[in-house]
Design an enzyme around this catalytic site. Sequence first.
Site, PDB file in Angstrom:
ATOM      1  CB  CYS A   1     -26.418 -50.554  -5.045  1.00  0.00           C
ATOM      2  SG  CYS A   1     -26.488 -48.810  -4.752  1.00  0.00           S
TER       3      CYS A   1
ATOM      4  NE  ARG B   1     -31.462 -41.292  -6.006  1.00  0.00           N
ATOM      5  CZ  ARG B   1     -30.217 -41.164  -5.577  1.00  0.00           C
ATOM      6  NH1 ARG B   1     -29.898 -40.119  -4.850  1.00  0.00           N
ATOM      7  NH2 ARG B   1     -29.318 -42.074  -5.865  1.00  0.00           N
TER       8      ARG B   1
ATOM      9  CD  GLN C   1     -26.003 -42.836  -8.790  1.00  0.00           C
ATOM     10  OE1 GLN C   1     -26.255 -44.021  -8.950  1.00  0.00           O
ATOM     11  NE2 GLN C   1     -26.025 -42.251  -7.610  1.00  0.00           N
TER      12      GLN C   1
ATOM     13  CG  ASP D   1     -23.190 -46.337  -9.116  1.00  0.00           C
ATOM     14  OD1 ASP D   1     -22.334 -46.194  -8.233  1.00  0.00           O
ATOM     15  OD2 ASP D   1     -24.368 -46.638  -8.899  1.00  0.00           O
TER      16      ASP D   1
ATOM     17  CG  HIS E   1     -22.058 -50.953  -6.772  1.00  0.00           C
ATOM     18  ND1 HIS E   1     -22.852 -50.581  -7.815  1.00  0.00           N
ATOM     19  CD2 HIS E   1     -22.388 -50.153  -5.726  1.00  0.00           C
ATOM     20  CE1 HIS E   1     -23.653 -49.606  -7.411  1.00  0.00           C
ATOM     21  NE2 HIS E   1     -23.385 -49.326  -6.157  1.00  0.00           N
TER      22      HIS E   1
ATOM     23  CE  LYS F   1     -20.670 -39.962   4.196  1.00  0.00           C
ATOM     24  NZ  LYS F   1     -21.683 -39.191   3.530  1.00  0.00           N
TER      25      LYS F   1
ATOM     26  CG  HIS G   1     -22.188 -48.053  -2.598  1.00  0.00           C
ATOM     27  ND1 HIS G   1     -23.359 -48.425  -3.194  1.00  0.00           N
ATOM     28  CD2 HIS G   1     -22.181 -48.630  -1.384  1.00  0.00           C
ATOM     29  CE1 HIS G   1     -24.044 -49.185  -2.358  1.00  0.00           C
ATOM     30  NE2 HIS G   1     -23.353 -49.335  -1.246  1.00  0.00           N
TER      31      HIS G   1
HETATM   32 ZN   LIG Z   1     -24.292 -47.940  -4.951  1.00  0.00          ZN
END
Ligand SMILES: [Zn+2]
Length: 652
Positions: A337, A366, A384, A386, A388, A472, A518
């Site tokens: 992000c 991580r 991910q 991912d 945005h 969410k 997200h």
């Molecule tokens: Zn994110």
Amino acid sequence: MINITFPDSNTREYPSGVTGYEIAQSLSSQLARDILSITVNGQVLDITSPITTNATIKLHKWDDVEGKHAFWHSSAHLLAEALESLYPGMKFGIGPAIENGFYYDVDAGNEVIKESDLVIIENKMLELARLKNTYHRSDISKKDALDFFSQKNDEYKLELINDLTDGTITLYKQGNFTDLCRGPHLPSTEPIKAVKLLSIAGAYWRGDEKRKQLTRIYGITFPKQKLLDEYLVLLEEAKKRDHRKIGKELELFTFSANVGQGLPLWLPKGAALRERLENFLKKIQREHDYQQVITPHIGLKELYVISGHYAKYGKDSFQPINTPAEGEEFLLKPMNCPHHCEIYKSKPRSYKDLPLRLAEFGTVYRYEQSGELHGLTRVRGFTQDDAHLFCRPDQLKDEFKKVIDIVLYIFKTLDFPDFTCQVSLRDKTNHEKYIGSDDNWEKAEQAIIEACEEKKLSTIIEYGEAAFYGPKLDFMVRDAIGRKWQLGTIQVDYNLPERFELEYIGSDNQKHRPVMIHRAPFGSMERFVAVLIEHTAGKFPLWLTPEQAVILPISEKYNDYAKKVLKLLNNSDIRAVLDDRNEKIGKKIRDNELKKIPYLLIVGEKEMEMNEISVRKQGEGDKGAMKITDYIDFVNTEVKNMLQYEINNDNI
Ligand SMILES: [Zn+2]
Ligand SMILES: [Zn+2]
């Protein structure tokens, strides 16, 4: 008298002080035998707790989560009682119910509990359960609680009590065992009829690796032996589907001690499969006007200080990487992000530019303790899927609906027909812990709820489950053997646009702050592939599977013809391989069936003469002979149908 309201809105009068058990008894004696716990005005209680005010209630049986929870939590106490009687002086940490069963963390002192001891403990539990001891609750002052556990010399309970406020402390006692506990519990041990202790593991006290490692004993119990037997069959089936085992057999991924723990290496077949999944998602995302971006694997520490990720992941994660000459500090990227926020900021944005949808298969890192690592589901580096979405507040609902479309398409194409959705909203009363204006929150929560309604999703709404930065929507799928996995989260965020001071110029020529969404429908490629393997037992859908067809010549005489077939198929986008080993055809068929390849193509004299192949489909058997070109059309059509996507399905 008090009024008791049932889930169907019916109301009945009962004397004040009535218990859940008595209410059940007034309805039917079977129900009284079956109930395990009760929800009273939103709080789960013992069925022996007196109810003294008007209340809305729900009675919980074994089939309810709350019923199982009370059953398993009570079983954890039973385990502790058995342990205390077998190992006098043992100290106890915590013993909660979990999704499937319960555990207890214990300090066995100088004793070592081994797998082979579990049967003895199980038998002790059953013996104690047969005594039908009641779980007796008592309220106790902090001082008395401290005195009690000081006498027992149980430093873990003392530490827990010290964190509690006087006046809120309760103990539960059954037989000779007393535990610090909030409940709720079963009235007695009577319903616990079948016990299985599943495994032993190490667990740090309070999850802190600097503190003592305790022994964690996992178990599960049932009200009937038959239910335990069925559960053990399911566990066996789960073992067969273990993605670590199948991933190895199918040569999809591996780990290397030299590369490091929790860092998967994708083998050629696995990498190709993952690439097909990525392309599949990229294609729908293109149709929804997403734009792909690429960002580096590291970023300056300062970037994550701005985003707040440093505060969250910083000191407990991988440590900064320093450059020797300039003294810069970089962190491995824990999230994509912040990088995407910087891309948003790379030029001025107008309201007409929104929504801006930035997507990236971004690899993040991580730190996980080595004991927490598990195959592809808990790793230290993962990618991910991912994206945005930066949008205006009035665009939130539409954006949500579009993301829901993508998630539903994925579930349909990858055959997850059974799923549930949870909408996580703010706490109903306490709004202080959330960032963003009340007005924005209300709009966002409303947008999510309406988007779900318009997409005809049946959702569970949970108050107080939202992140501090936004509400969410989560999707949980049920796999082929009934296990639940969380896949796909769509998360609204007011925090990062604030922290990164993101802006757009509105139609009023004023500066406004965009809202960020997200979303990662797969979650991560690693975890998703693991779930897919366990769901399909490695029998991937035809469009995704590493090898779609294997050609089996009946004898060496037909190897040249088989090679010709192979070439034709591979030139037509069919992933085929050849098994030209000098083996009997029966053995070749059996071997290749084990490899989970969907089509077996047998070629011999007749096939060669006619330019044909004899087709066998896994699980369906003989499909007869086909011209090679017909087979190519057949497979390509099958794949195309599987990936069919209707873009304007807004009003389904
Ligand atoms: Zn994110
Ligand atoms: Zn307890």
